[in-house]
Motif scaffolding. Structure first.
Motif, PDB file in Angstrom:
ATOM      1  N   GLU A   3      13.098 -62.666 -22.337  1.00  0.00           N
ATOM      2  CA  GLU A   3      11.803 -62.882 -22.975  1.00  0.00           C
ATOM      3  C   GLU A   3      10.711 -62.999 -21.914  1.00  0.00           C
ATOM      4  OE1 GLU A   3       9.683 -66.092 -25.936  1.00  0.00           O
ATOM      5  OE2 GLU A   3      11.673 -66.541 -25.102  1.00  0.00           O
ATOM      6  N   ILE A   4       9.526 -62.424 -22.198  1.00  0.00           N
ATOM      7  CA  ILE A   4       8.392 -62.585 -21.281  1.00  0.00           C
ATOM      8  C   ILE A   4       7.600 -63.818 -21.730  1.00  0.00           C
ATOM      9  CG2 ILE A   4       6.284 -61.562 -20.360  1.00  0.00           C
ATOM     10  CD1 ILE A   4       8.514 -59.793 -19.594  1.00  0.00           C
ATOM     11  N   VAL A   5       7.471 -64.764 -20.843  1.00  0.00           N
ATOM     12  CA  VAL A   5       6.761 -66.003 -21.173  1.00  0.00           C
ATOM     13  C   VAL A   5       5.581 -66.160 -20.203  1.00  0.00           C
ATOM     14  CG1 VAL A   5       6.976 -68.513 -21.391  1.00  0.00           C
ATOM     15  CG2 VAL A   5       8.906 -67.061 -21.960  1.00  0.00           C
ATOM     16  N   GLY A   6       4.450 -66.569 -20.734  1.00  0.00           N
ATOM     17  CA  GLY A   6       3.292 -66.812 -19.883  1.00  0.00           C
ATOM     18  C   GLY A   6       3.435 -68.155 -19.177  1.00  0.00           C
ATOM     19  N   MET A   7       3.495 -68.116 -17.864  1.00  0.00           N
ATOM     20  CA  MET A   7       3.655 -69.370 -17.111  1.00  0.00           C
ATOM     21  C   MET A   7       2.869 -69.280 -15.813  1.00  0.00           C
ATOM     22  SD  MET A   7       7.618 -70.524 -17.413  1.00  0.00           S
ATOM     23  CE  MET A   7       8.516 -68.987 -17.268  1.00  0.00           C
ATOM     24  N   THR A   8       2.426 -70.434 -15.339  1.00  0.00           N
ATOM     25  CA  THR A   8       1.846 -70.486 -13.997  1.00  0.00           C
ATOM     26  C   THR A   8       2.992 -70.539 -12.984  1.00  0.00           C
ATOM     27  OG1 THR A   8       1.834 -72.881 -13.931  1.00  0.00           O
ATOM     28  CG2 THR A   8      -0.134 -71.820 -14.816  1.00  0.00           C
ATOM     29  N   ASP A 139       4.377 -63.916  -6.397  1.00  0.00           N
ATOM     30  CA  ASP A 139       3.846 -64.027  -7.760  1.00  0.00           C
ATOM     31  C   ASP A 139       4.728 -64.999  -8.551  1.00  0.00           C
ATOM     32  OD1 ASP A 139       6.110 -62.544  -8.298  1.00  0.00           O
ATOM     33  OD2 ASP A 139       5.062 -60.743  -8.955  1.00  0.00           O
ATOM     34  N   CYS A 140       4.380 -65.197  -9.823  1.00  0.00           N
ATOM     35  CA  CYS A 140       5.107 -66.192 -10.624  1.00  0.00           C
ATOM     36  C   CYS A 140       6.552 -65.754 -10.876  1.00  0.00           C
ATOM     37  CB  CYS A 140       4.394 -66.424 -11.957  1.00  0.00           C
ATOM     38  SG  CYS A 140       2.751 -67.110 -11.731  1.00  0.00           S
ATOM     39  N   GLN A 141       6.743 -64.453 -11.069  1.00  0.00           N
ATOM     40  CA  GLN A 141       8.107 -63.959 -11.301  1.00  0.00           C
ATOM     41  C   GLN A 141       8.976 -64.214 -10.075  1.00  0.00           C
ATOM     42  OE1 GLN A 141       9.249 -62.017 -14.331  1.00  0.00           O
ATOM     43  NE2 GLN A 141      11.019 -63.012 -13.431  1.00  0.00           N
ATOM     44  N   SER A 142       8.442 -63.937  -8.904  1.00  0.00           N
ATOM     45  CA  SER A 142       9.269 -64.161  -7.709  1.00  0.00           C
ATOM     46  C   SER A 142       9.500 -65.648  -7.486  1.00  0.00           C
ATOM     47  CB  SER A 142       8.663 -63.490  -6.477  1.00  0.00           C
ATOM     48  OG  SER A 142       7.443 -64.080  -6.108  1.00  0.00           O
ATOM     49  N   ILE A 171      -3.777 -69.632  -6.465  1.00  0.00           N
ATOM     50  CA  ILE A 171      -3.711 -68.189  -6.704  1.00  0.00           C
ATOM     51  C   ILE A 171      -2.391 -67.831  -7.387  1.00  0.00           C
ATOM     52  CG2 ILE A 171      -3.851 -65.926  -5.594  1.00  0.00           C
ATOM     53  CD1 ILE A 171      -5.197 -67.510  -3.210  1.00  0.00           C
ATOM     54  N   ILE A 172      -1.356 -68.617  -7.082  1.00  0.00           N
ATOM     55  CA  ILE A 172      -0.089 -68.452  -7.799  1.00  0.00           C
ATOM     56  C   ILE A 172       0.279 -69.754  -8.525  1.00  0.00           C
ATOM     57  CG2 ILE A 172       2.350 -67.857  -7.636  1.00  0.00           C
ATOM     58  CD1 ILE A 172       1.696 -66.239  -5.137  1.00  0.00           C
ATOM     59  N   SER A 173       0.124 -70.873  -7.842  1.00  0.00           N
ATOM     60  CA  SER A 173       0.585 -72.138  -8.438  1.00  0.00           C
ATOM     61  C   SER A 173      -0.048 -72.403  -9.797  1.00  0.00           C
ATOM     62  CB  SER A 173       0.307 -73.315  -7.498  1.00  0.00           C
ATOM     63  OG  SER A 173      -1.071 -73.640  -7.472  1.00  0.00           O
ATOM     64  N   HIS A 174      -1.322 -72.058  -9.938  1.00  0.00           N
ATOM     65  CA  HIS A 174      -2.041 -72.318 -11.186  1.00  0.00           C
ATOM     66  C   HIS A 174      -2.398 -71.037 -11.924  1.00  0.00           C
ATOM     67  CE1 HIS A 174      -2.134 -76.313  -9.642  1.00  0.00           C
ATOM     68  NE2 HIS A 174      -2.918 -76.777 -10.601  1.00  0.00           N
ATOM     69  N   ALA A 175      -1.767 -69.932 -11.531  1.00  0.00           N
ATOM     70  CA  ALA A 175      -2.105 -68.647 -12.159  1.00  0.00           C
ATOM     71  C   ALA A 175      -1.108 -68.320 -13.252  1.00  0.00           C
ATOM     72  CB  ALA A 175      -2.097 -67.543 -11.113  1.00  0.00           C
ATOM     73  N   LEU A 176      -1.648 -67.953 -14.410  1.00  0.00           N
ATOM     74  CA  LEU A 176      -0.792 -67.522 -15.518  1.00  0.00           C
ATOM     75  C   LEU A 176      -0.388 -66.071 -15.301  1.00  0.00           C
ATOM     76  CD1 LEU A 176      -0.029 -68.286 -18.685  1.00  0.00           C
ATOM     77  CD2 LEU A 176      -1.676 -66.453 -19.049  1.00  0.00           C
ATOM     78  N   GLU A 177       0.905 -65.830 -15.425  1.00  0.00           N
ATOM     79  CA  GLU A 177       1.400 -64.455 -15.419  1.00  0.00           C
ATOM     80  C   GLU A 177       2.556 -64.379 -16.412  1.00  0.00           C
ATOM     81  OE1 GLU A 177       0.835 -62.379 -11.211  1.00  0.00           O
ATOM     82  OE2 GLU A 177       2.237 -64.025 -11.061  1.00  0.00           O
ATOM     83  N   GLY A 178       2.892 -63.181 -16.804  1.00  0.00           N
ATOM     84  CA  GLY A 178       4.070 -63.008 -17.648  1.00  0.00           C
ATOM     85  C   GLY A 178       5.313 -63.097 -16.785  1.00  0.00           C
TER      86      GLY A 178
END
Lengths: 393, 327, 194
Positions: A3-8, A139-142, A171-178
């Motif tokens: 599932e793709i979830v929006g997370m920081t 990024d958030c995925q990594s 830039i990543i810690s508080h950034a929303l990404e899928g």
């Protein structure tokens, strides 16, 4: 596909840690790491995660608690940033020497003074001598994926070393990404329970943390270094296994259009993504620009970096950190030493200290400068600061 | 908060020396490198003699640590862990939490395991006070034993927050203008007690039965507990090795280091010194070279009298807290 | 790594600490995720407390993109608090695309008025809505962060209205979510675009 979830970035680390089922979490809040520990506290206090959550009174005690819990045999997680890492610095060396697989998430933040809460990789880079495995995410995925790999790498009996991995502040810690998530069951299959190198058994007592003087310290340090060097094998193996599980393959050096590049940008952290965008633009214009991201930083992937850079005329390192009075910043120095024997010209750049935005045009300027160097073939005599006001770039 | 004090909860078992001497107790093995006459190994010995369950010990950096675990040897017959100077309480917290989680999650067999931290006064009063306070506040089930030899003896006898008024150390020398340490020591026992943990007590190697009873209570508490152990240091105090126990007795008889406990908030004197038996503090000072400059070449009545006044004032405070009236 | 496409929409949000600027940037991102888009949304924090100006950024695209920098050349600027014009002035629209840029604002007057105030290029689309009044009316508090999103997606179809409502209700469960949804719909219908 999960599932793709929006997370920081912070949230993705917290969610991934939850899947890894740590026994103990000991952490002290510091911006911008706070959301990692807040979410983990939520999980524990809502009964979704069976961990001892130790709300310590300092980062020094956070790392000290991790030391104790890990010796007791527990799977341990902590998180910190900037001044917090500076405060726990002393204990980092002790944790690695005791071969304890403590895993630490870092929200990479500039060091004081002046006080600043924004991105800077120096908090983690200055830990290069502590004996920790060190990884920088982009990024958030990594961040999510590295969390899960981190426990498996660190706890592997051949390794049994602490591991820290960073994400750029905000830039990543508080950034929303899928973020493509994993199932609990998948992580359970991937990550075996911790099987400690040694345990504190009252029926078979051992002493940990002895005094070792001139007659033994030297050999013990040599042995520790061999473990660190050998950990590269496990890191690659785990990256491979993770790729098989998820289809997301990570490398110790991630490259992009590096093979035929005349100029290669060498990056870490969030700047990597922006640099990649620049590579795309330049490639559309027919310019041979490439990218090599130093993803795993300790142990330093010397061979892989040399391979990545071998065809290039110039490698432009972009450091989001500063080390005063040195021949160059930290990443630059490591790259320079690694390629000293017949590699490309290494041109050093500093950018984005204290969270100063590193824009596409900033990186384009770096690339242009490196192409000029490629043309002249003359090694630049100094490190360039990108976009610092009042100084000609 | 508890309704029942540890003293009420923990049924006292008689201490039978003869039997205990032959029992297999996990104490320090012979051959460690601590000085002759050092009280620290006695502190460990009496603490471990009091244990009834398996124990994991933690030491902070200091004399005890460097002298008992010179790689590849160790004098410790229990699992033992050292990390750094200021963090014995935090390391012990981590061990306790780790064991608790692993037992709850059935990853290791469930059994009561004592977690005992040993730290000197430097590692407790000074550099370690924050970690100690954190551990006490969080209430980990551990016992923290401070062996107070009243200076940084391991690094060469520098003053600490525990060093007595007027004592000469290498950083508070008996100088021509300033005769020894110009400050009184801090009251670490009250600091510990102020965390409202279940059990806090002072012990002394000259009173082993009292020592063992108190450790048993500390271990019976399911909270963090704090023990202050008076621990003479012949080297740093410039005292004869044979006098360790006598000096320890004098510490109690002068009321300079009284024996008491704080059990669930209740202060209780465990060794009453009657007015007529109270030894002048001078007798304690005279046994140790670190106070010699108070007597020679010129007697410093000002310092000696101030010390006596301070001891009297602290003693009266303690009597009030314990609800004891001097006749 | 595979070749990057470029159809990224860059949005810059302005508001004050406590008005939910970061949440607004995030909700657009979350709605985008529901539509299979790629997003990157993050705040530019200072030592902000309640009332201080705050910026947040959302990048959104149908294709994977990689840049991790602030939005310097926005396609859309979205202003939650009109009092910021007095402080920040034209800096608010700095870098805004002169050809197809969109300015969405919580604003009581007409779009023309705002156009004049900021000396905007006539090509820039302006959408205004009295988000404060709607918020007070419907939600009962002058929190404009969700309301303004209704106007934003009417003026620039970044994501679907229903998806914005879905993520808003998820973020604010129960009655408060319903009210926010209603406020978003009202802004969607009431926004004046020129």
């Amino acid at each position: 596909m999960g599932e793709i979830v929006g997370m920081t970035g912070d949230e993705s680390i917290a969610h991934a840690v939850k899947l890894c089922d740590p026994d103990v979490i000991a952490a002290y809040p510091i911006t911008p790491q706070t959301i990692m520990v807040e979410r983990l506290a939520d999980f524990v206090y809502d009964g979704e995660l069976d961990s001892e959550f130790i709300p310590v009174e300092s980062e020094h005690s956070a790392m000290s608690c991790c030391y104790g819990s890990s010796i007791a045999g527990a799977r341990v997680f902590t998180a910190s940033a900037s001044q917090g890492i500076a405060l726990m610095f002393e204990i980092l060396f002790i944790v690695s020497n005791a071969r304890l697989p403590v895993v630490m998430g870092v929200a990479n933040r500039a060091l004081s003074a002046p006080i600043n809460i924004h991105a800077g990789l120096e908090d983690q880079l200055v830990c290069r001598d502590t004996g920790w495995i060190s990884i920088f995410c982009h990024d958030c995925q990594s961040a999510y994926d590295t969390t899960i790999m981190a426990f498996k790498i660190a706890e592997d009996k051949e390794v049994s070393l602490p591991l820290m991995y960073g994400i750029d502040a905000f830039i990543i810690s508080h950034a929303l990404e899928g973020v493509e998530t994993l199932e609990k069951r998948e992580v359970e299959d991937f990550l075996p329970p911790r099987d400690p190198l040694y345990v504190l058994d009252p029926d078979d007592p051992i002493s940990v943390g002895s005094l070792a003087l001139q007659d033994s310290y030297y050999e013990l340090k040599y042995a520790q270094e061999q473990v660190m060097i050998n950990s590269m094998k496990t890191i690659k193996k785990v990256q491979e296994e993770f790729g098989e599980l998820t289809g997301r393959y990570y490398n110790v050096i991630n490259t992009y259009y590096a093979e035929d590049a005349d100029v290669i940008l060498v990056t870490q952290g969030a700047i990597t993504g922006t640099a990649r965008t620049v590579v795309d633009r330049y490639r559309r214009q027919g310019k041979k620009l490439g990218l090599a991201q130093v993803h795993v930083y300790r142990p330093f992937p010397e061979k892989e970096l040399r391979d990545a850079l071998k065809g290039a005329k110039v490698a432009a390192t972009i450091d989001r950190s500063i080390t005063f009075g040195a021949p160059g910043p930290i990443l630059y120095s490591d790259v320079k030493v690694t390629t000293s024997n017949g590699g490309p010209i290494i041109q050093g750049f500093i950018a984005g200290l204290g969270g100063r935005d590193v824009r596409i045009e900033d990186i384009a300027k770096v690339a242009d400068r490196a192409f000029e160097t490629a043309k002249t073939g003359e090694e630049p005599s100094k490190i360039s600061w990108v976009g610092v006001r009042g100084v000609e770039f | 908060m508890t309704e029942t004090t540890i003293t009420e909860k923990k049924k006292e078992k008689p201490i039978k020396w003869r039997e205990m001497a032959f029992e297999e107790r996990p104490v320090l093995a012979a051959g460690h490198r601590l000085c002759a006459g050092c009280a620290a190994p006695l502190v460990v010995k009496f603490t471990m003699m009091a244990t009834e369950d398996p124990s994991i010990c933690v030491s902070s950096t200091g004399c005890l640590e460097v002298s008992t675990t010179i790689y590849p040897y160790t004098a410790w017959q229990t699992p033992w862990v050292h990390c750094a100077f200021e963090n014995a309480a935090a390391v012990a917290s981590g061990i306790e939490a780790g064991l608790k989680a692993l037992m709850r999650k059935n990853k290791i067999p469930k059994r009561k395991t004592n977690v005992i931290a040993f730290s000197g006064d430097g590692g407790t009063y000074d550099i370690g006070v924050q970690a100690l306070s954190g551990a006490l506040e969080r209430g980990h089930n551990l016992t923290y034993v401070c062996y107070d030899n009243s200076a940084y003896e391991n690094t060469g006898i520098q003053r600490s927050g525990a060093t007595p008024y007027g004592a000469a150390t290498t950083t508070s020398p008996g100088g021509k203008v300033i005769p020894g340490k110009p400050e009184f020591p801090k009251d670490i026992v009250k600091i510990a007690a102020a965390h409202d943990v279940q059990y806090v007590a002072t012990v002394n190697v000259a009173y082993p039965k009292d020592f063992i009873k108190k450790i048993r209570k500390a271990l019976a508490s399911d909270d963090a507990s704090f023990i202050h152990a008076f621990s003479p240091c012949p080297l740093g105090w410039r005292a004869d090795s044979s006098l360790t126990i006598r000096i320890a007795e004098l510490a109690v008889e002068t009321c300079m280091y009284p024996l008491y406990e704080v059990d669930c908030g209740e202060y209780r004197l465990t060794k009453m010194i009657k007015k007529e038996n109270k030894v002048p503090v001078e007798e304690f000072l005279k046994t140790q070279g670190r106070f010699r400059h108070l007597f020679k070449p010129k007697r410093r009545d000002d310092i000696i009298n101030d010390t006596q006044k301070w001891v009297d004032w602290k003693w009266q405070q303690l009597l009030r807290l314990c609800g004891v009236k001097e006749e | 790594m595979s070749e990057t496409q470029t159809d990224v929409i860059d949005i810059r949000f302005y508001g004050r600490g406590g008005q939910g600027v970061v949440t607004a940037s995030r909700l657009i991102g979350e709605a985008g995720l529901l539509q299979g888009k790629y997003v990157h949304a993050f705040p530019a924090f200072g030592p902000e407390r309640i009332g201080a100006p705050v910026q947040a950024f959302t990048r959104i695209s149908n294709n994977r993109f990689y840049e991790k920098c602030e939005v310097v050349y926005p396609d859309i600027v979205c202003v939650l608090d009109p009092t910021l014009y007095g402080i920040l002035g034209q800096a608010i629209v700095s870098g805004l695309d002169e050809e197809k840029g969109v300015l969405i604002s919580n604003y009581k007057e007409s779009p023309e008025e705002l156009r004049k105030e900021l000396k905007l290029n006539p090509n820039i689309k302006v959408g205004v809505v009295d988000a404060t009044s709607i918020a007070i009316d419907v939600i009962g508090r002058a929190i404009t962060n969700t309301v303004i999103l209704g106007a934003l997606i009417k003026a620039a179809e970044v994501v679907d209205l229903e998806n914005i409502i879905k993520v808003t209700k998820k973020r604010f469960p129960g009655e408060i979510g319903e009210k926010n949804a209603e406020a978003i719909r009202r802004a969607y219908n009431e926004v004046v675009i020129s």
